[in-house]
Design a protein around this motif. Structure first.
Motif, PDB file in Angstrom:
ATOM      1  N   GLU A   1      34.880  26.861  56.518  1.00 16.37           N
ATOM      2  CA  GLU A   1      34.341  26.363  55.269  1.00 16.37           C
ATOM      3  C   GLU A   1      35.099  26.979  54.092  1.00 16.37           C
ATOM      4  N   ARG A   2      35.053  26.288  52.985  1.00 21.27           N
ATOM      5  CA  ARG A   2      35.656  26.832  51.774  1.00 21.27           C
ATOM      6  C   ARG A   2      34.842  28.039  51.311  1.00 21.27           C
ATOM      7  N   GLU A   3      35.536  29.118  50.954  1.00 22.54           N
ATOM      8  CA  GLU A   3      34.855  30.352  50.583  1.00 22.54           C
ATOM      9  C   GLU A   3      35.299  30.835  49.213  1.00 22.54           C
ATOM     10  N   PHE A   4      34.410  31.576  48.593  1.00 25.81           N
ATOM     11  CA  PHE A   4      34.670  32.158  47.291  1.00 25.81           C
ATOM     12  C   PHE A   4      35.699  33.277  47.411  1.00 25.81           C
ATOM     13  N   VAL A   5      36.583  33.375  46.412  1.00 27.67           N
ATOM     14  CA  VAL A   5      37.574  34.444  46.348  1.00 27.67           C
ATOM     15  C   VAL A   5      37.350  35.319  45.118  1.00 27.67           C
ATOM     16  N   ALA A   6      37.357  34.700  43.940  1.00 29.03           N
ATOM     17  CA  ALA A   6      37.228  35.470  42.703  1.00 29.03           C
ATOM     18  C   ALA A   6      36.804  34.535  41.578  1.00 29.03           C
ATOM     19  N   ALA A   7      36.180  35.122  40.553  1.00 29.93           N
ATOM     20  CA  ALA A   7      35.768  34.341  39.394  1.00 29.93           C
ATOM     21  C   ALA A   7      35.892  35.184  38.138  1.00 29.93           C
ATOM     22  N   ILE A   8      36.005  34.503  36.997  1.00 22.67           N
ATOM     23  CA  ILE A   8      36.176  35.179  35.726  1.00 22.67           C
ATOM     24  C   ILE A   8      35.392  34.429  34.665  1.00 22.67           C
ATOM     25  N   ASN A   9      34.755  35.171  33.769  1.00 24.43           N
ATOM     26  CA  ASN A   9      33.950  34.510  32.759  1.00 24.43           C
ATOM     27  C   ASN A   9      34.840  33.949  31.646  1.00 24.43           C
ATOM     28  N   TRP A  10      34.217  33.338  30.650  1.00 22.91           N
ATOM     29  CA  TRP A  10      34.973  32.588  29.650  1.00 22.91           C
ATOM     30  C   TRP A  10      35.947  33.467  28.859  1.00 22.91           C
ATOM     31  N   SER A  11      35.560  34.718  28.610  1.00 25.89           N
ATOM     32  CA  SER A  11      36.389  35.587  27.782  1.00 25.89           C
ATOM     33  C   SER A  11      37.392  36.400  28.592  1.00 25.89           C
ATOM     34  N   GLY A  12      37.189  36.443  29.905  1.00 23.06           N
ATOM     35  CA  GLY A  12      38.020  37.304  30.735  1.00 23.06           C
ATOM     36  C   GLY A  12      37.467  38.712  30.866  1.00 23.06           C
ATOM     37  N   GLY A  13      36.343  38.972  30.222  1.00 23.87           N
ATOM     38  CA  GLY A  13      35.793  40.314  30.227  1.00 23.87           C
ATOM     39  C   GLY A  13      34.955  40.655  31.444  1.00 23.87           C
ATOM     40  N   SER A  14      34.671  39.666  32.247  1.00 23.61           N
ATOM     41  CA  SER A  14      33.850  39.891  33.439  1.00 23.61           C
ATOM     42  C   SER A  14      34.476  39.169  34.611  1.00 23.61           C
ATOM     43  N   THR A  15      34.696  39.912  35.674  1.00 26.33           N
ATOM     44  CA  THR A  15      35.278  39.334  36.885  1.00 26.33           C
ATOM     45  C   THR A  15      34.413  39.686  38.096  1.00 26.33           C
ATOM     46  N   TYR A  16      34.580  38.902  39.143  1.00 25.53           N
ATOM     47  CA  TYR A  16      33.784  39.090  40.352  1.00 25.53           C
ATOM     48  C   TYR A  16      34.649  38.704  41.537  1.00 25.53           C
ATOM     49  N   TYR A  17      34.586  39.509  42.606  1.00 26.38           N
ATOM     50  CA  TYR A  17      35.472  39.298  43.746  1.00 26.38           C
ATOM     51  C   TYR A  17      34.701  39.277  45.062  1.00 26.38           C
ATOM     52  N   ALA A  18      35.226  38.525  45.999  1.00 26.24           N
ATOM     53  CA  ALA A  18      34.745  38.629  47.365  1.00 26.24           C
ATOM     54  C   ALA A  18      35.163  39.987  47.920  1.00 26.24           C
TER      55      ALA A  18
ATOM     56  N   PHE B   1      43.381  41.534  45.153  1.00 27.67           N
ATOM     57  CA  PHE B   1      43.570  40.362  44.296  1.00 27.67           C
ATOM     58  C   PHE B   1      43.050  40.660  42.896  1.00 27.67           C
ATOM     59  N   THR B   2      43.684  40.045  41.905  1.00 27.61           N
ATOM     60  CA  THR B   2      43.245  40.177  40.519  1.00 27.61           C
ATOM     61  C   THR B   2      43.228  38.806  39.861  1.00 27.61           C
ATOM     62  N   ILE B   3      42.085  38.457  39.301  1.00 30.89           N
ATOM     63  CA  ILE B   3      41.961  37.209  38.567  1.00 30.89           C
ATOM     64  C   ILE B   3      42.071  37.506  37.074  1.00 30.89           C
ATOM     65  N   SER B   4      42.741  36.624  36.357  1.00 29.87           N
ATOM     66  CA  SER B   4      42.871  36.777  34.914  1.00 29.87           C
ATOM     67  C   SER B   4      42.998  35.387  34.299  1.00 29.87           C
ATOM     68  N   ARG B   5      42.894  35.330  32.990  1.00 22.01           N
ATOM     69  CA  ARG B   5      43.024  34.044  32.316  1.00 22.01           C
ATOM     70  C   ARG B   5      43.677  34.219  30.967  1.00 22.01           C
ATOM     71  N   ASP B   6      44.325  33.156  30.531  1.00 18.38           N
ATOM     72  CA  ASP B   6      44.924  33.098  29.206  1.00 18.38           C
ATOM     73  C   ASP B   6      44.393  31.828  28.557  1.00 18.38           C
ATOM     74  N   ASN B   7      43.405  31.977  27.697  1.00 15.99           N
ATOM     75  CA  ASN B   7      42.780  30.788  27.104  1.00 15.99           C
ATOM     76  C   ASN B   7      43.732  30.044  26.169  1.00 15.99           C
ATOM     77  N   ALA B   8      44.698  30.751  25.600  1.00 20.21           N
ATOM     78  CA  ALA B   8      45.673  30.082  24.738  1.00 20.21           C
ATOM     79  C   ALA B   8      46.574  29.150  25.540  1.00 20.21           C
ATOM     80  N   LYS B   9      46.752  29.464  26.817  1.00 24.08           N
ATOM     81  CA  LYS B   9      47.586  28.640  27.687  1.00 24.08           C
ATOM     82  C   LYS B   9      46.763  27.776  28.634  1.00 24.08           C
ATOM     83  N   ASN B  10      45.443  27.829  28.499  1.00 22.01           N
ATOM     84  CA  ASN B  10      44.571  27.043  29.378  1.00 22.01           C
ATOM     85  C   ASN B  10      44.883  27.286  30.849  1.00 22.01           C
ATOM     86  N   THR B  11      45.079  28.534  31.201  1.00 23.90           N
ATOM     87  CA  THR B  11      45.508  28.858  32.554  1.00 23.90           C
ATOM     88  C   THR B  11      44.728  30.050  33.100  1.00 23.90           C
ATOM     89  N   VAL B  12      44.381  29.963  34.372  1.00 22.85           N
ATOM     90  CA  VAL B  12      43.792  31.085  35.084  1.00 22.85           C
ATOM     91  C   VAL B  12      44.750  31.468  36.211  1.00 22.85           C
TER      92      VAL B  12
END
Length: 129
Positions: free
Chosen positions: A44-61, A68-79
């Motif tokens: 089954e498909r499983e969760f790996v990582a998630a990040i909130n809208w600001s990037g200030g909160s992350t959550y990992y399996a 692994f490290t999740i990050s985002r750049d809202n100026a580039k619309n990219t996670v």
């Protein structure tokens, strides 16, 4: 409407690294919680990582925590998902997802079968032993 396009997958040896990207269309990217999920053959498909809208909160399996490290750049619309110390068991198709109504931690709880607002098409990651 938001479209998600993953990239960066490939074949690497165990112990190596890969960096995945998920580019989003639309002007409301920063309103969405973003997550990475994966699906190995026959599983089954499983969760790996998630990040909130600001990037200030992350959550990992637990299986990827510390590697692994999740990050985002809202100026580039990219996670992003930086994956280090890769193992053969990390082999899977990796998907990104976006949702405007739940938290990053909730993504981890709801898992990979929840109907998030948007899903990407996936990118294959293969780790050789």
């Amino acid at each position: 409407q938001v479209q998600l396009v993953e990239s960066g997958g490939g074949l690497v040896q165990a112990g190596g690294s890969l960096s995945l990207s998920c580019a989003a269309s639309g002007r409301t990217f920063s309103m969405y919680v973003m997550g990475w999920f994966r699906q190995a053959p026959g599983k089954e498909r499983e969760f790996v990582a998630a990040i909130n809208w600001s990037g200030g909160s992350t959550y990992y399996a637990d299986s990827v925590k510390g590697r692994f490290t999740i990050s985002r750049d809202n100026a580039k619309n990219t996670v992003y998902l930086q994956m280090n110390s890769l193992k053969p068991e990390d082999t899977a198709v990796y998907y990104c997802a976006a949702d405007h109504s739940i938290t990053a931690q909730a993504m981890g709880v709801m898992g990979g079968e929840y109907e998030y607002d948007y899903w990407g098409q996936g990118t294959q990651v293969t780790i050789s032993s």
